[in-house]
Scaffold this motif. Structure first.
Motif, PDB file in Angstrom:
ATOM      1  N   ASP A  76       0.813  -1.215   0.000  1.00  0.00           N
ATOM      2  CA  ASP A  76       0.000   0.000   0.000  1.00  0.00           C
ATOM      3  C   ASP A  76       0.844   1.261   0.000  1.00  0.00           C
ATOM      4  N   VAL A  77       2.060   1.181   0.552  1.00  0.00           N
ATOM      5  CA  VAL A  77       2.910   2.367   0.621  1.00  0.00           C
ATOM      6  C   VAL A  77       3.220   2.902  -0.780  1.00  0.00           C
ATOM      7  N   LEU A  78       3.230   2.027  -1.792  1.00  0.00           N
ATOM      8  CA  LEU A  78       3.514   2.484  -3.147  1.00  0.00           C
ATOM      9  C   LEU A  78       2.424   3.414  -3.666  1.00  0.00           C
ATOM     10  N   ARG A  79       1.197   3.211  -3.183  1.00  0.00           N
ATOM     11  CA  ARG A  79       0.074   4.032  -3.651  1.00  0.00           C
ATOM     12  C   ARG A  79       0.060   5.403  -2.988  1.00  0.00           C
ATOM     13  N   THR A  80       0.949   5.615  -2.018  1.00  0.00           N
ATOM     14  CA  THR A  80       0.966   6.890  -1.288  1.00  0.00           C
ATOM     15  C   THR A  80       2.046   7.838  -1.805  1.00  0.00           C
ATOM     16  N   GLY A  81       2.692   7.488  -2.907  1.00  0.00           N
ATOM     17  CA  GLY A  81       3.765   8.326  -3.431  1.00  0.00           C
ATOM     18  C   GLY A  81       3.290   9.710  -3.824  1.00  0.00           C
ATOM     19  N   ASP A  82       4.178  10.691  -3.670  1.00  0.00           N
ATOM     20  CA  ASP A  82       3.884  12.093  -3.969  1.00  0.00           C
ATOM     21  C   ASP A  82       4.819  12.563  -5.088  1.00  0.00           C
ATOM     22  N   ARG A  83       4.229  12.946  -6.218  1.00  0.00           N
ATOM     23  CA  ARG A  83       5.034  13.334  -7.383  1.00  0.00           C
ATOM     24  C   ARG A  83       5.958  14.511  -7.065  1.00  0.00           C
ATOM     25  N   SER A  84       5.435  15.521  -6.379  1.00  0.00           N
ATOM     26  CA  SER A  84       6.250  16.706  -6.106  1.00  0.00           C
ATOM     27  C   SER A  84       7.438  16.359  -5.211  1.00  0.00           C
ATOM     28  N   LYS A  85       7.224  15.456  -4.245  1.00  0.00           N
ATOM     29  CA  LYS A  85       8.330  15.019  -3.390  1.00  0.00           C
ATOM     30  C   LYS A  85       9.350  14.222  -4.192  1.00  0.00           C
ATOM     31  N   LYS A 141      13.287   4.111   0.732  1.00  0.00           N
ATOM     32  CA  LYS A 141      12.092   4.778   1.251  1.00  0.00           C
ATOM     33  C   LYS A 141      11.533   5.842   0.309  1.00  0.00           C
ATOM     34  N   GLU A 142      12.358   6.388  -0.560  1.00  0.00           N
ATOM     35  CA  GLU A 142      11.868   7.410  -1.497  1.00  0.00           C
ATOM     36  C   GLU A 142      11.230   6.821  -2.750  1.00  0.00           C
ATOM     37  N   LEU A 143      11.282   5.477  -2.894  1.00  0.00           N
ATOM     38  CA  LEU A 143      10.810   4.859  -4.133  1.00  0.00           C
ATOM     39  C   LEU A 143       9.340   5.185  -4.456  1.00  0.00           C
ATOM     40  N   PRO A 144       8.398   5.166  -3.503  1.00  0.00           N
ATOM     41  CA  PRO A 144       7.011   5.512  -3.854  1.00  0.00           C
ATOM     42  C   PRO A 144       6.894   6.900  -4.479  1.00  0.00           C
ATOM     43  N   ASP A 145       7.655   7.866  -3.957  1.00  0.00           N
ATOM     44  CA  ASP A 145       7.605   9.221  -4.515  1.00  0.00           C
ATOM     45  C   ASP A 145       8.239   9.270  -5.901  1.00  0.00           C
ATOM     46  N   VAL A 146       9.339   8.546  -6.075  1.00  0.00           N
ATOM     47  CA  VAL A 146      10.002   8.503  -7.383  1.00  0.00           C
ATOM     48  C   VAL A 146       9.098   7.851  -8.420  1.00  0.00           C
ATOM     49  N   ALA A 169       5.861   7.780  -8.321  1.00  0.00           N
ATOM     50  CA  ALA A 169       4.763   8.719  -8.582  1.00  0.00           C
ATOM     51  C   ALA A 169       5.191   9.783  -9.589  1.00  0.00           C
ATOM     52  N   ALA A 170       6.471  10.142  -9.564  1.00  0.00           N
ATOM     53  CA  ALA A 170       6.975  11.165 -10.483  1.00  0.00           C
ATOM     54  C   ALA A 170       7.195  10.634 -11.898  1.00  0.00           C
ATOM     55  N   ALA A 171       7.300   9.315 -12.037  1.00  0.00           N
ATOM     56  CA  ALA A 171       7.625   8.725 -13.337  1.00  0.00           C
ATOM     57  C   ALA A 171       6.451   8.817 -14.317  1.00  0.00           C
ATOM     58  N   SER A 172       6.768   9.150 -15.547  1.00  0.00           N
ATOM     59  CA  SER A 172       5.770   9.185 -16.615  1.00  0.00           C
ATOM     60  C   SER A 172       5.750   7.878 -17.394  1.00  0.00           C
ATOM     61  N   ILE A 173       6.884   7.208 -17.427  1.00  0.00           N
ATOM     62  CA  ILE A 173       7.038   5.977 -18.188  1.00  0.00           C
ATOM     63  C   ILE A 173       8.150   5.163 -17.532  1.00  0.00           C
ATOM     64  N   LEU A 198      -0.071   1.303 -10.269  1.00  0.00           N
ATOM     65  CA  LEU A 198       0.148   2.750 -10.355  1.00  0.00           C
ATOM     66  C   LEU A 198      -0.202   3.303 -11.726  1.00  0.00           C
ATOM     67  N   LYS A 199      -0.617   2.409 -12.627  1.00  0.00           N
ATOM     68  CA  LYS A 199      -1.020   2.785 -13.999  1.00  0.00           C
ATOM     69  C   LYS A 199       0.114   3.527 -14.718  1.00  0.00           C
ATOM     70  N   LYS A 200       1.293   2.907 -14.717  1.00  0.00           N
ATOM     71  CA  LYS A 200       2.469   3.480 -15.368  1.00  0.00           C
ATOM     72  C   LYS A 200       2.740   2.775 -16.689  1.00  0.00           C
ATOM     73  N   PRO A 201       2.662   3.479 -17.819  1.00  0.00           N
ATOM     74  CA  PRO A 201       3.029   2.865 -19.104  1.00  0.00           C
ATOM     75  C   PRO A 201       4.448   2.313 -19.027  1.00  0.00           C
ATOM     76  N   MET A 202       4.650   1.154 -19.640  1.00  0.00           N
ATOM     77  CA  MET A 202       5.943   0.492 -19.438  1.00  0.00           C
ATOM     78  C   MET A 202       6.471  -0.186 -20.693  1.00  0.00           C
ATOM     79  N   ILE A 203       7.790  -0.289 -20.732  1.00  0.00           N
ATOM     80  CA  ILE A 203       8.492  -1.105 -21.716  1.00  0.00           C
ATOM     81  C   ILE A 203       9.227  -2.170 -20.919  1.00  0.00           C
ATOM     82  N   LEU A 204       9.004  -3.432 -21.265  1.00  0.00           N
ATOM     83  CA  LEU A 204       9.588  -4.540 -20.527  1.00  0.00           C
ATOM     84  C   LEU A 204      10.643  -5.252 -21.370  1.00  0.00           C
TER      85      LEU A 204
END
Length: 353
Positions: A164-173, A243-248, A250-254, A270-276
């Protein structure tokens, strides 16, 4: 009466973090974790303040190694150690996330007639879970397709247990931590806990071109930092982020990543478009190839081949995914049930008297 649950799983973070996510949600339960003496799980679990019991553990290999002659004795010792620990604790259930250390615990539980629940992250089970399944009461699966490879009467589709902590990420942080201004989309590159040399090499060859379009945060793995790139504007490299990973994220576009099950379902949540870029068959059992194929067929990602990967191919794939990012996001938004595994698994655990 307080319910007692024993967790097991180790060898990699992917076999431990889902357990910790579940443990964090358990209320009024006494939790004990059984793992190896030196594995990654020991430090991760003890850092959470959880009662930890160590047993002997041997690796089960598909290839020739002199250790194959003595490791079966380690496994047998682990079975007896687990049996005695479980006999003393008398848990109501054992929950296993897999890895070689889980096999003695599952067998020890079966010997004590304790219900054993196993969660399989991949479409096909690894060697440890293939052995453990014979002693399991129920099998929870992340992929619906996994049911075709497992005993029908035991399978329960739960989806992935996402922290659940991943869903609490803050883009600005996240942007502040990275020192990015947000004027360009953020490309997050993750090669797994040990890094991915091929991905690292191709990204860095293409770096001047990519930085025209993206700000880049590169989790390159231990030992892969290049000091000469530390001052490159718009590019941040880390061996790993904790510990900063959820915020990072959240900031990611892809996101550009390997295709381990836990990671890609986190991206889905997190609904992040991805290339695998899955680990190739020559160095794996093929689980990442199947994971990536499944996500590609569902329209969540694009997939590139590790061995034939070129800078130009990567550049084109990134451009395609970013241009069509809202289409990927829309498809992922309709598949969020697959990321509610914690709720589903807890529901099953709560059925135990």
């Amino acid at each position: 009466m307080t319910k007692k649950i024993v967790f097991t799983g180790g060898g990699s973070a992917g076999h431990v973090t889902p357990n910790l996510a579940l443990i964090d949600e358990l209320k009024d339960c006494k939790v004990t974790y059984i793992g190896s003496k030196t594995g990654i799980e020991k430090n991760l679990v003890q850092a959470h303040g959880i009662d930890y019991r160590a047993i002997s553990s041997g690796k089960l290999r598909r290839y020739f190694d002199l250790k194959n002659f003595k490791d079966p004795f380690k496994v047998l010792a682990g079975v007896m150690q687990a049996y005695l620990i479980l006999k003393k604790i008398k848990p109501d259930v054992i929950f296993s996330k897999g890895g070689f250390v889980s096999v003695p615990v599952v067998i020890g539980g079966w010997m004590n007639r304790i219900p054993v629940y196993i969660h399989e992250s991949d479409i096909t089970p690894g060697l440890a879970n293939r052995i453990a399944i014979k002693f399991a009461t129920k099998l929870f699966v992340t992929f619906e397709e996994a049911g075709a490879h497992l005993p029908k009467g035991k399978v329960v589709y739960t989806g992935a247990p996402i922290r659940d902590v991943l869903r609490t990420g803050d883009r600005s942080k996240g942007l502040k931590f990275l020192g990015f201004q947000g004027e360009k989309p953020v490309l997050l590159i993750m090669g797994g806990s040990l890094g991915a040399k091929k991905i690292n090499d191709v990204v860095r060859e293409l770096l001047p071109e990519l930085l025209k379009t993206y700000q880049i945060v590169h989790l390159c793995g231990k030992g892969y930092i290049i000091p000469e790139l530390e001052s490159t504007a718009g590019y941040r490299q880390f061996e790993f982020i904790d510990k900063e990973l959820p915020d990072v994220m959240a900031a990611a576009s892809i996101i550009l990543s390997r295709s381990g099950s836990n990671a890609i379902f986190e991206f889905l949540a997190l609904k992040k478009p991805m290339i695998l870029i899955p680990l190739p068959l020559r160095v794996s059992r093929g689980d990442q190839v199947l994971n990536a194929k499944s996500f590609k067929e569902k329209g969540f990602c694009e997939v590139l081949d590790n061995d034939s990967l070129t800078p130009d191919e990567l550049k084109q794939a990134l451009a395609k995914v970013y241009k069509n990012r809202y289409d990927y996001i829309d498809r992922m938004a309709k598949a969020q049930n697959a990321t509610h595994g914690i709720k589903s698994i807890l529901s099953e655990l709560n059925k135990i008297n």
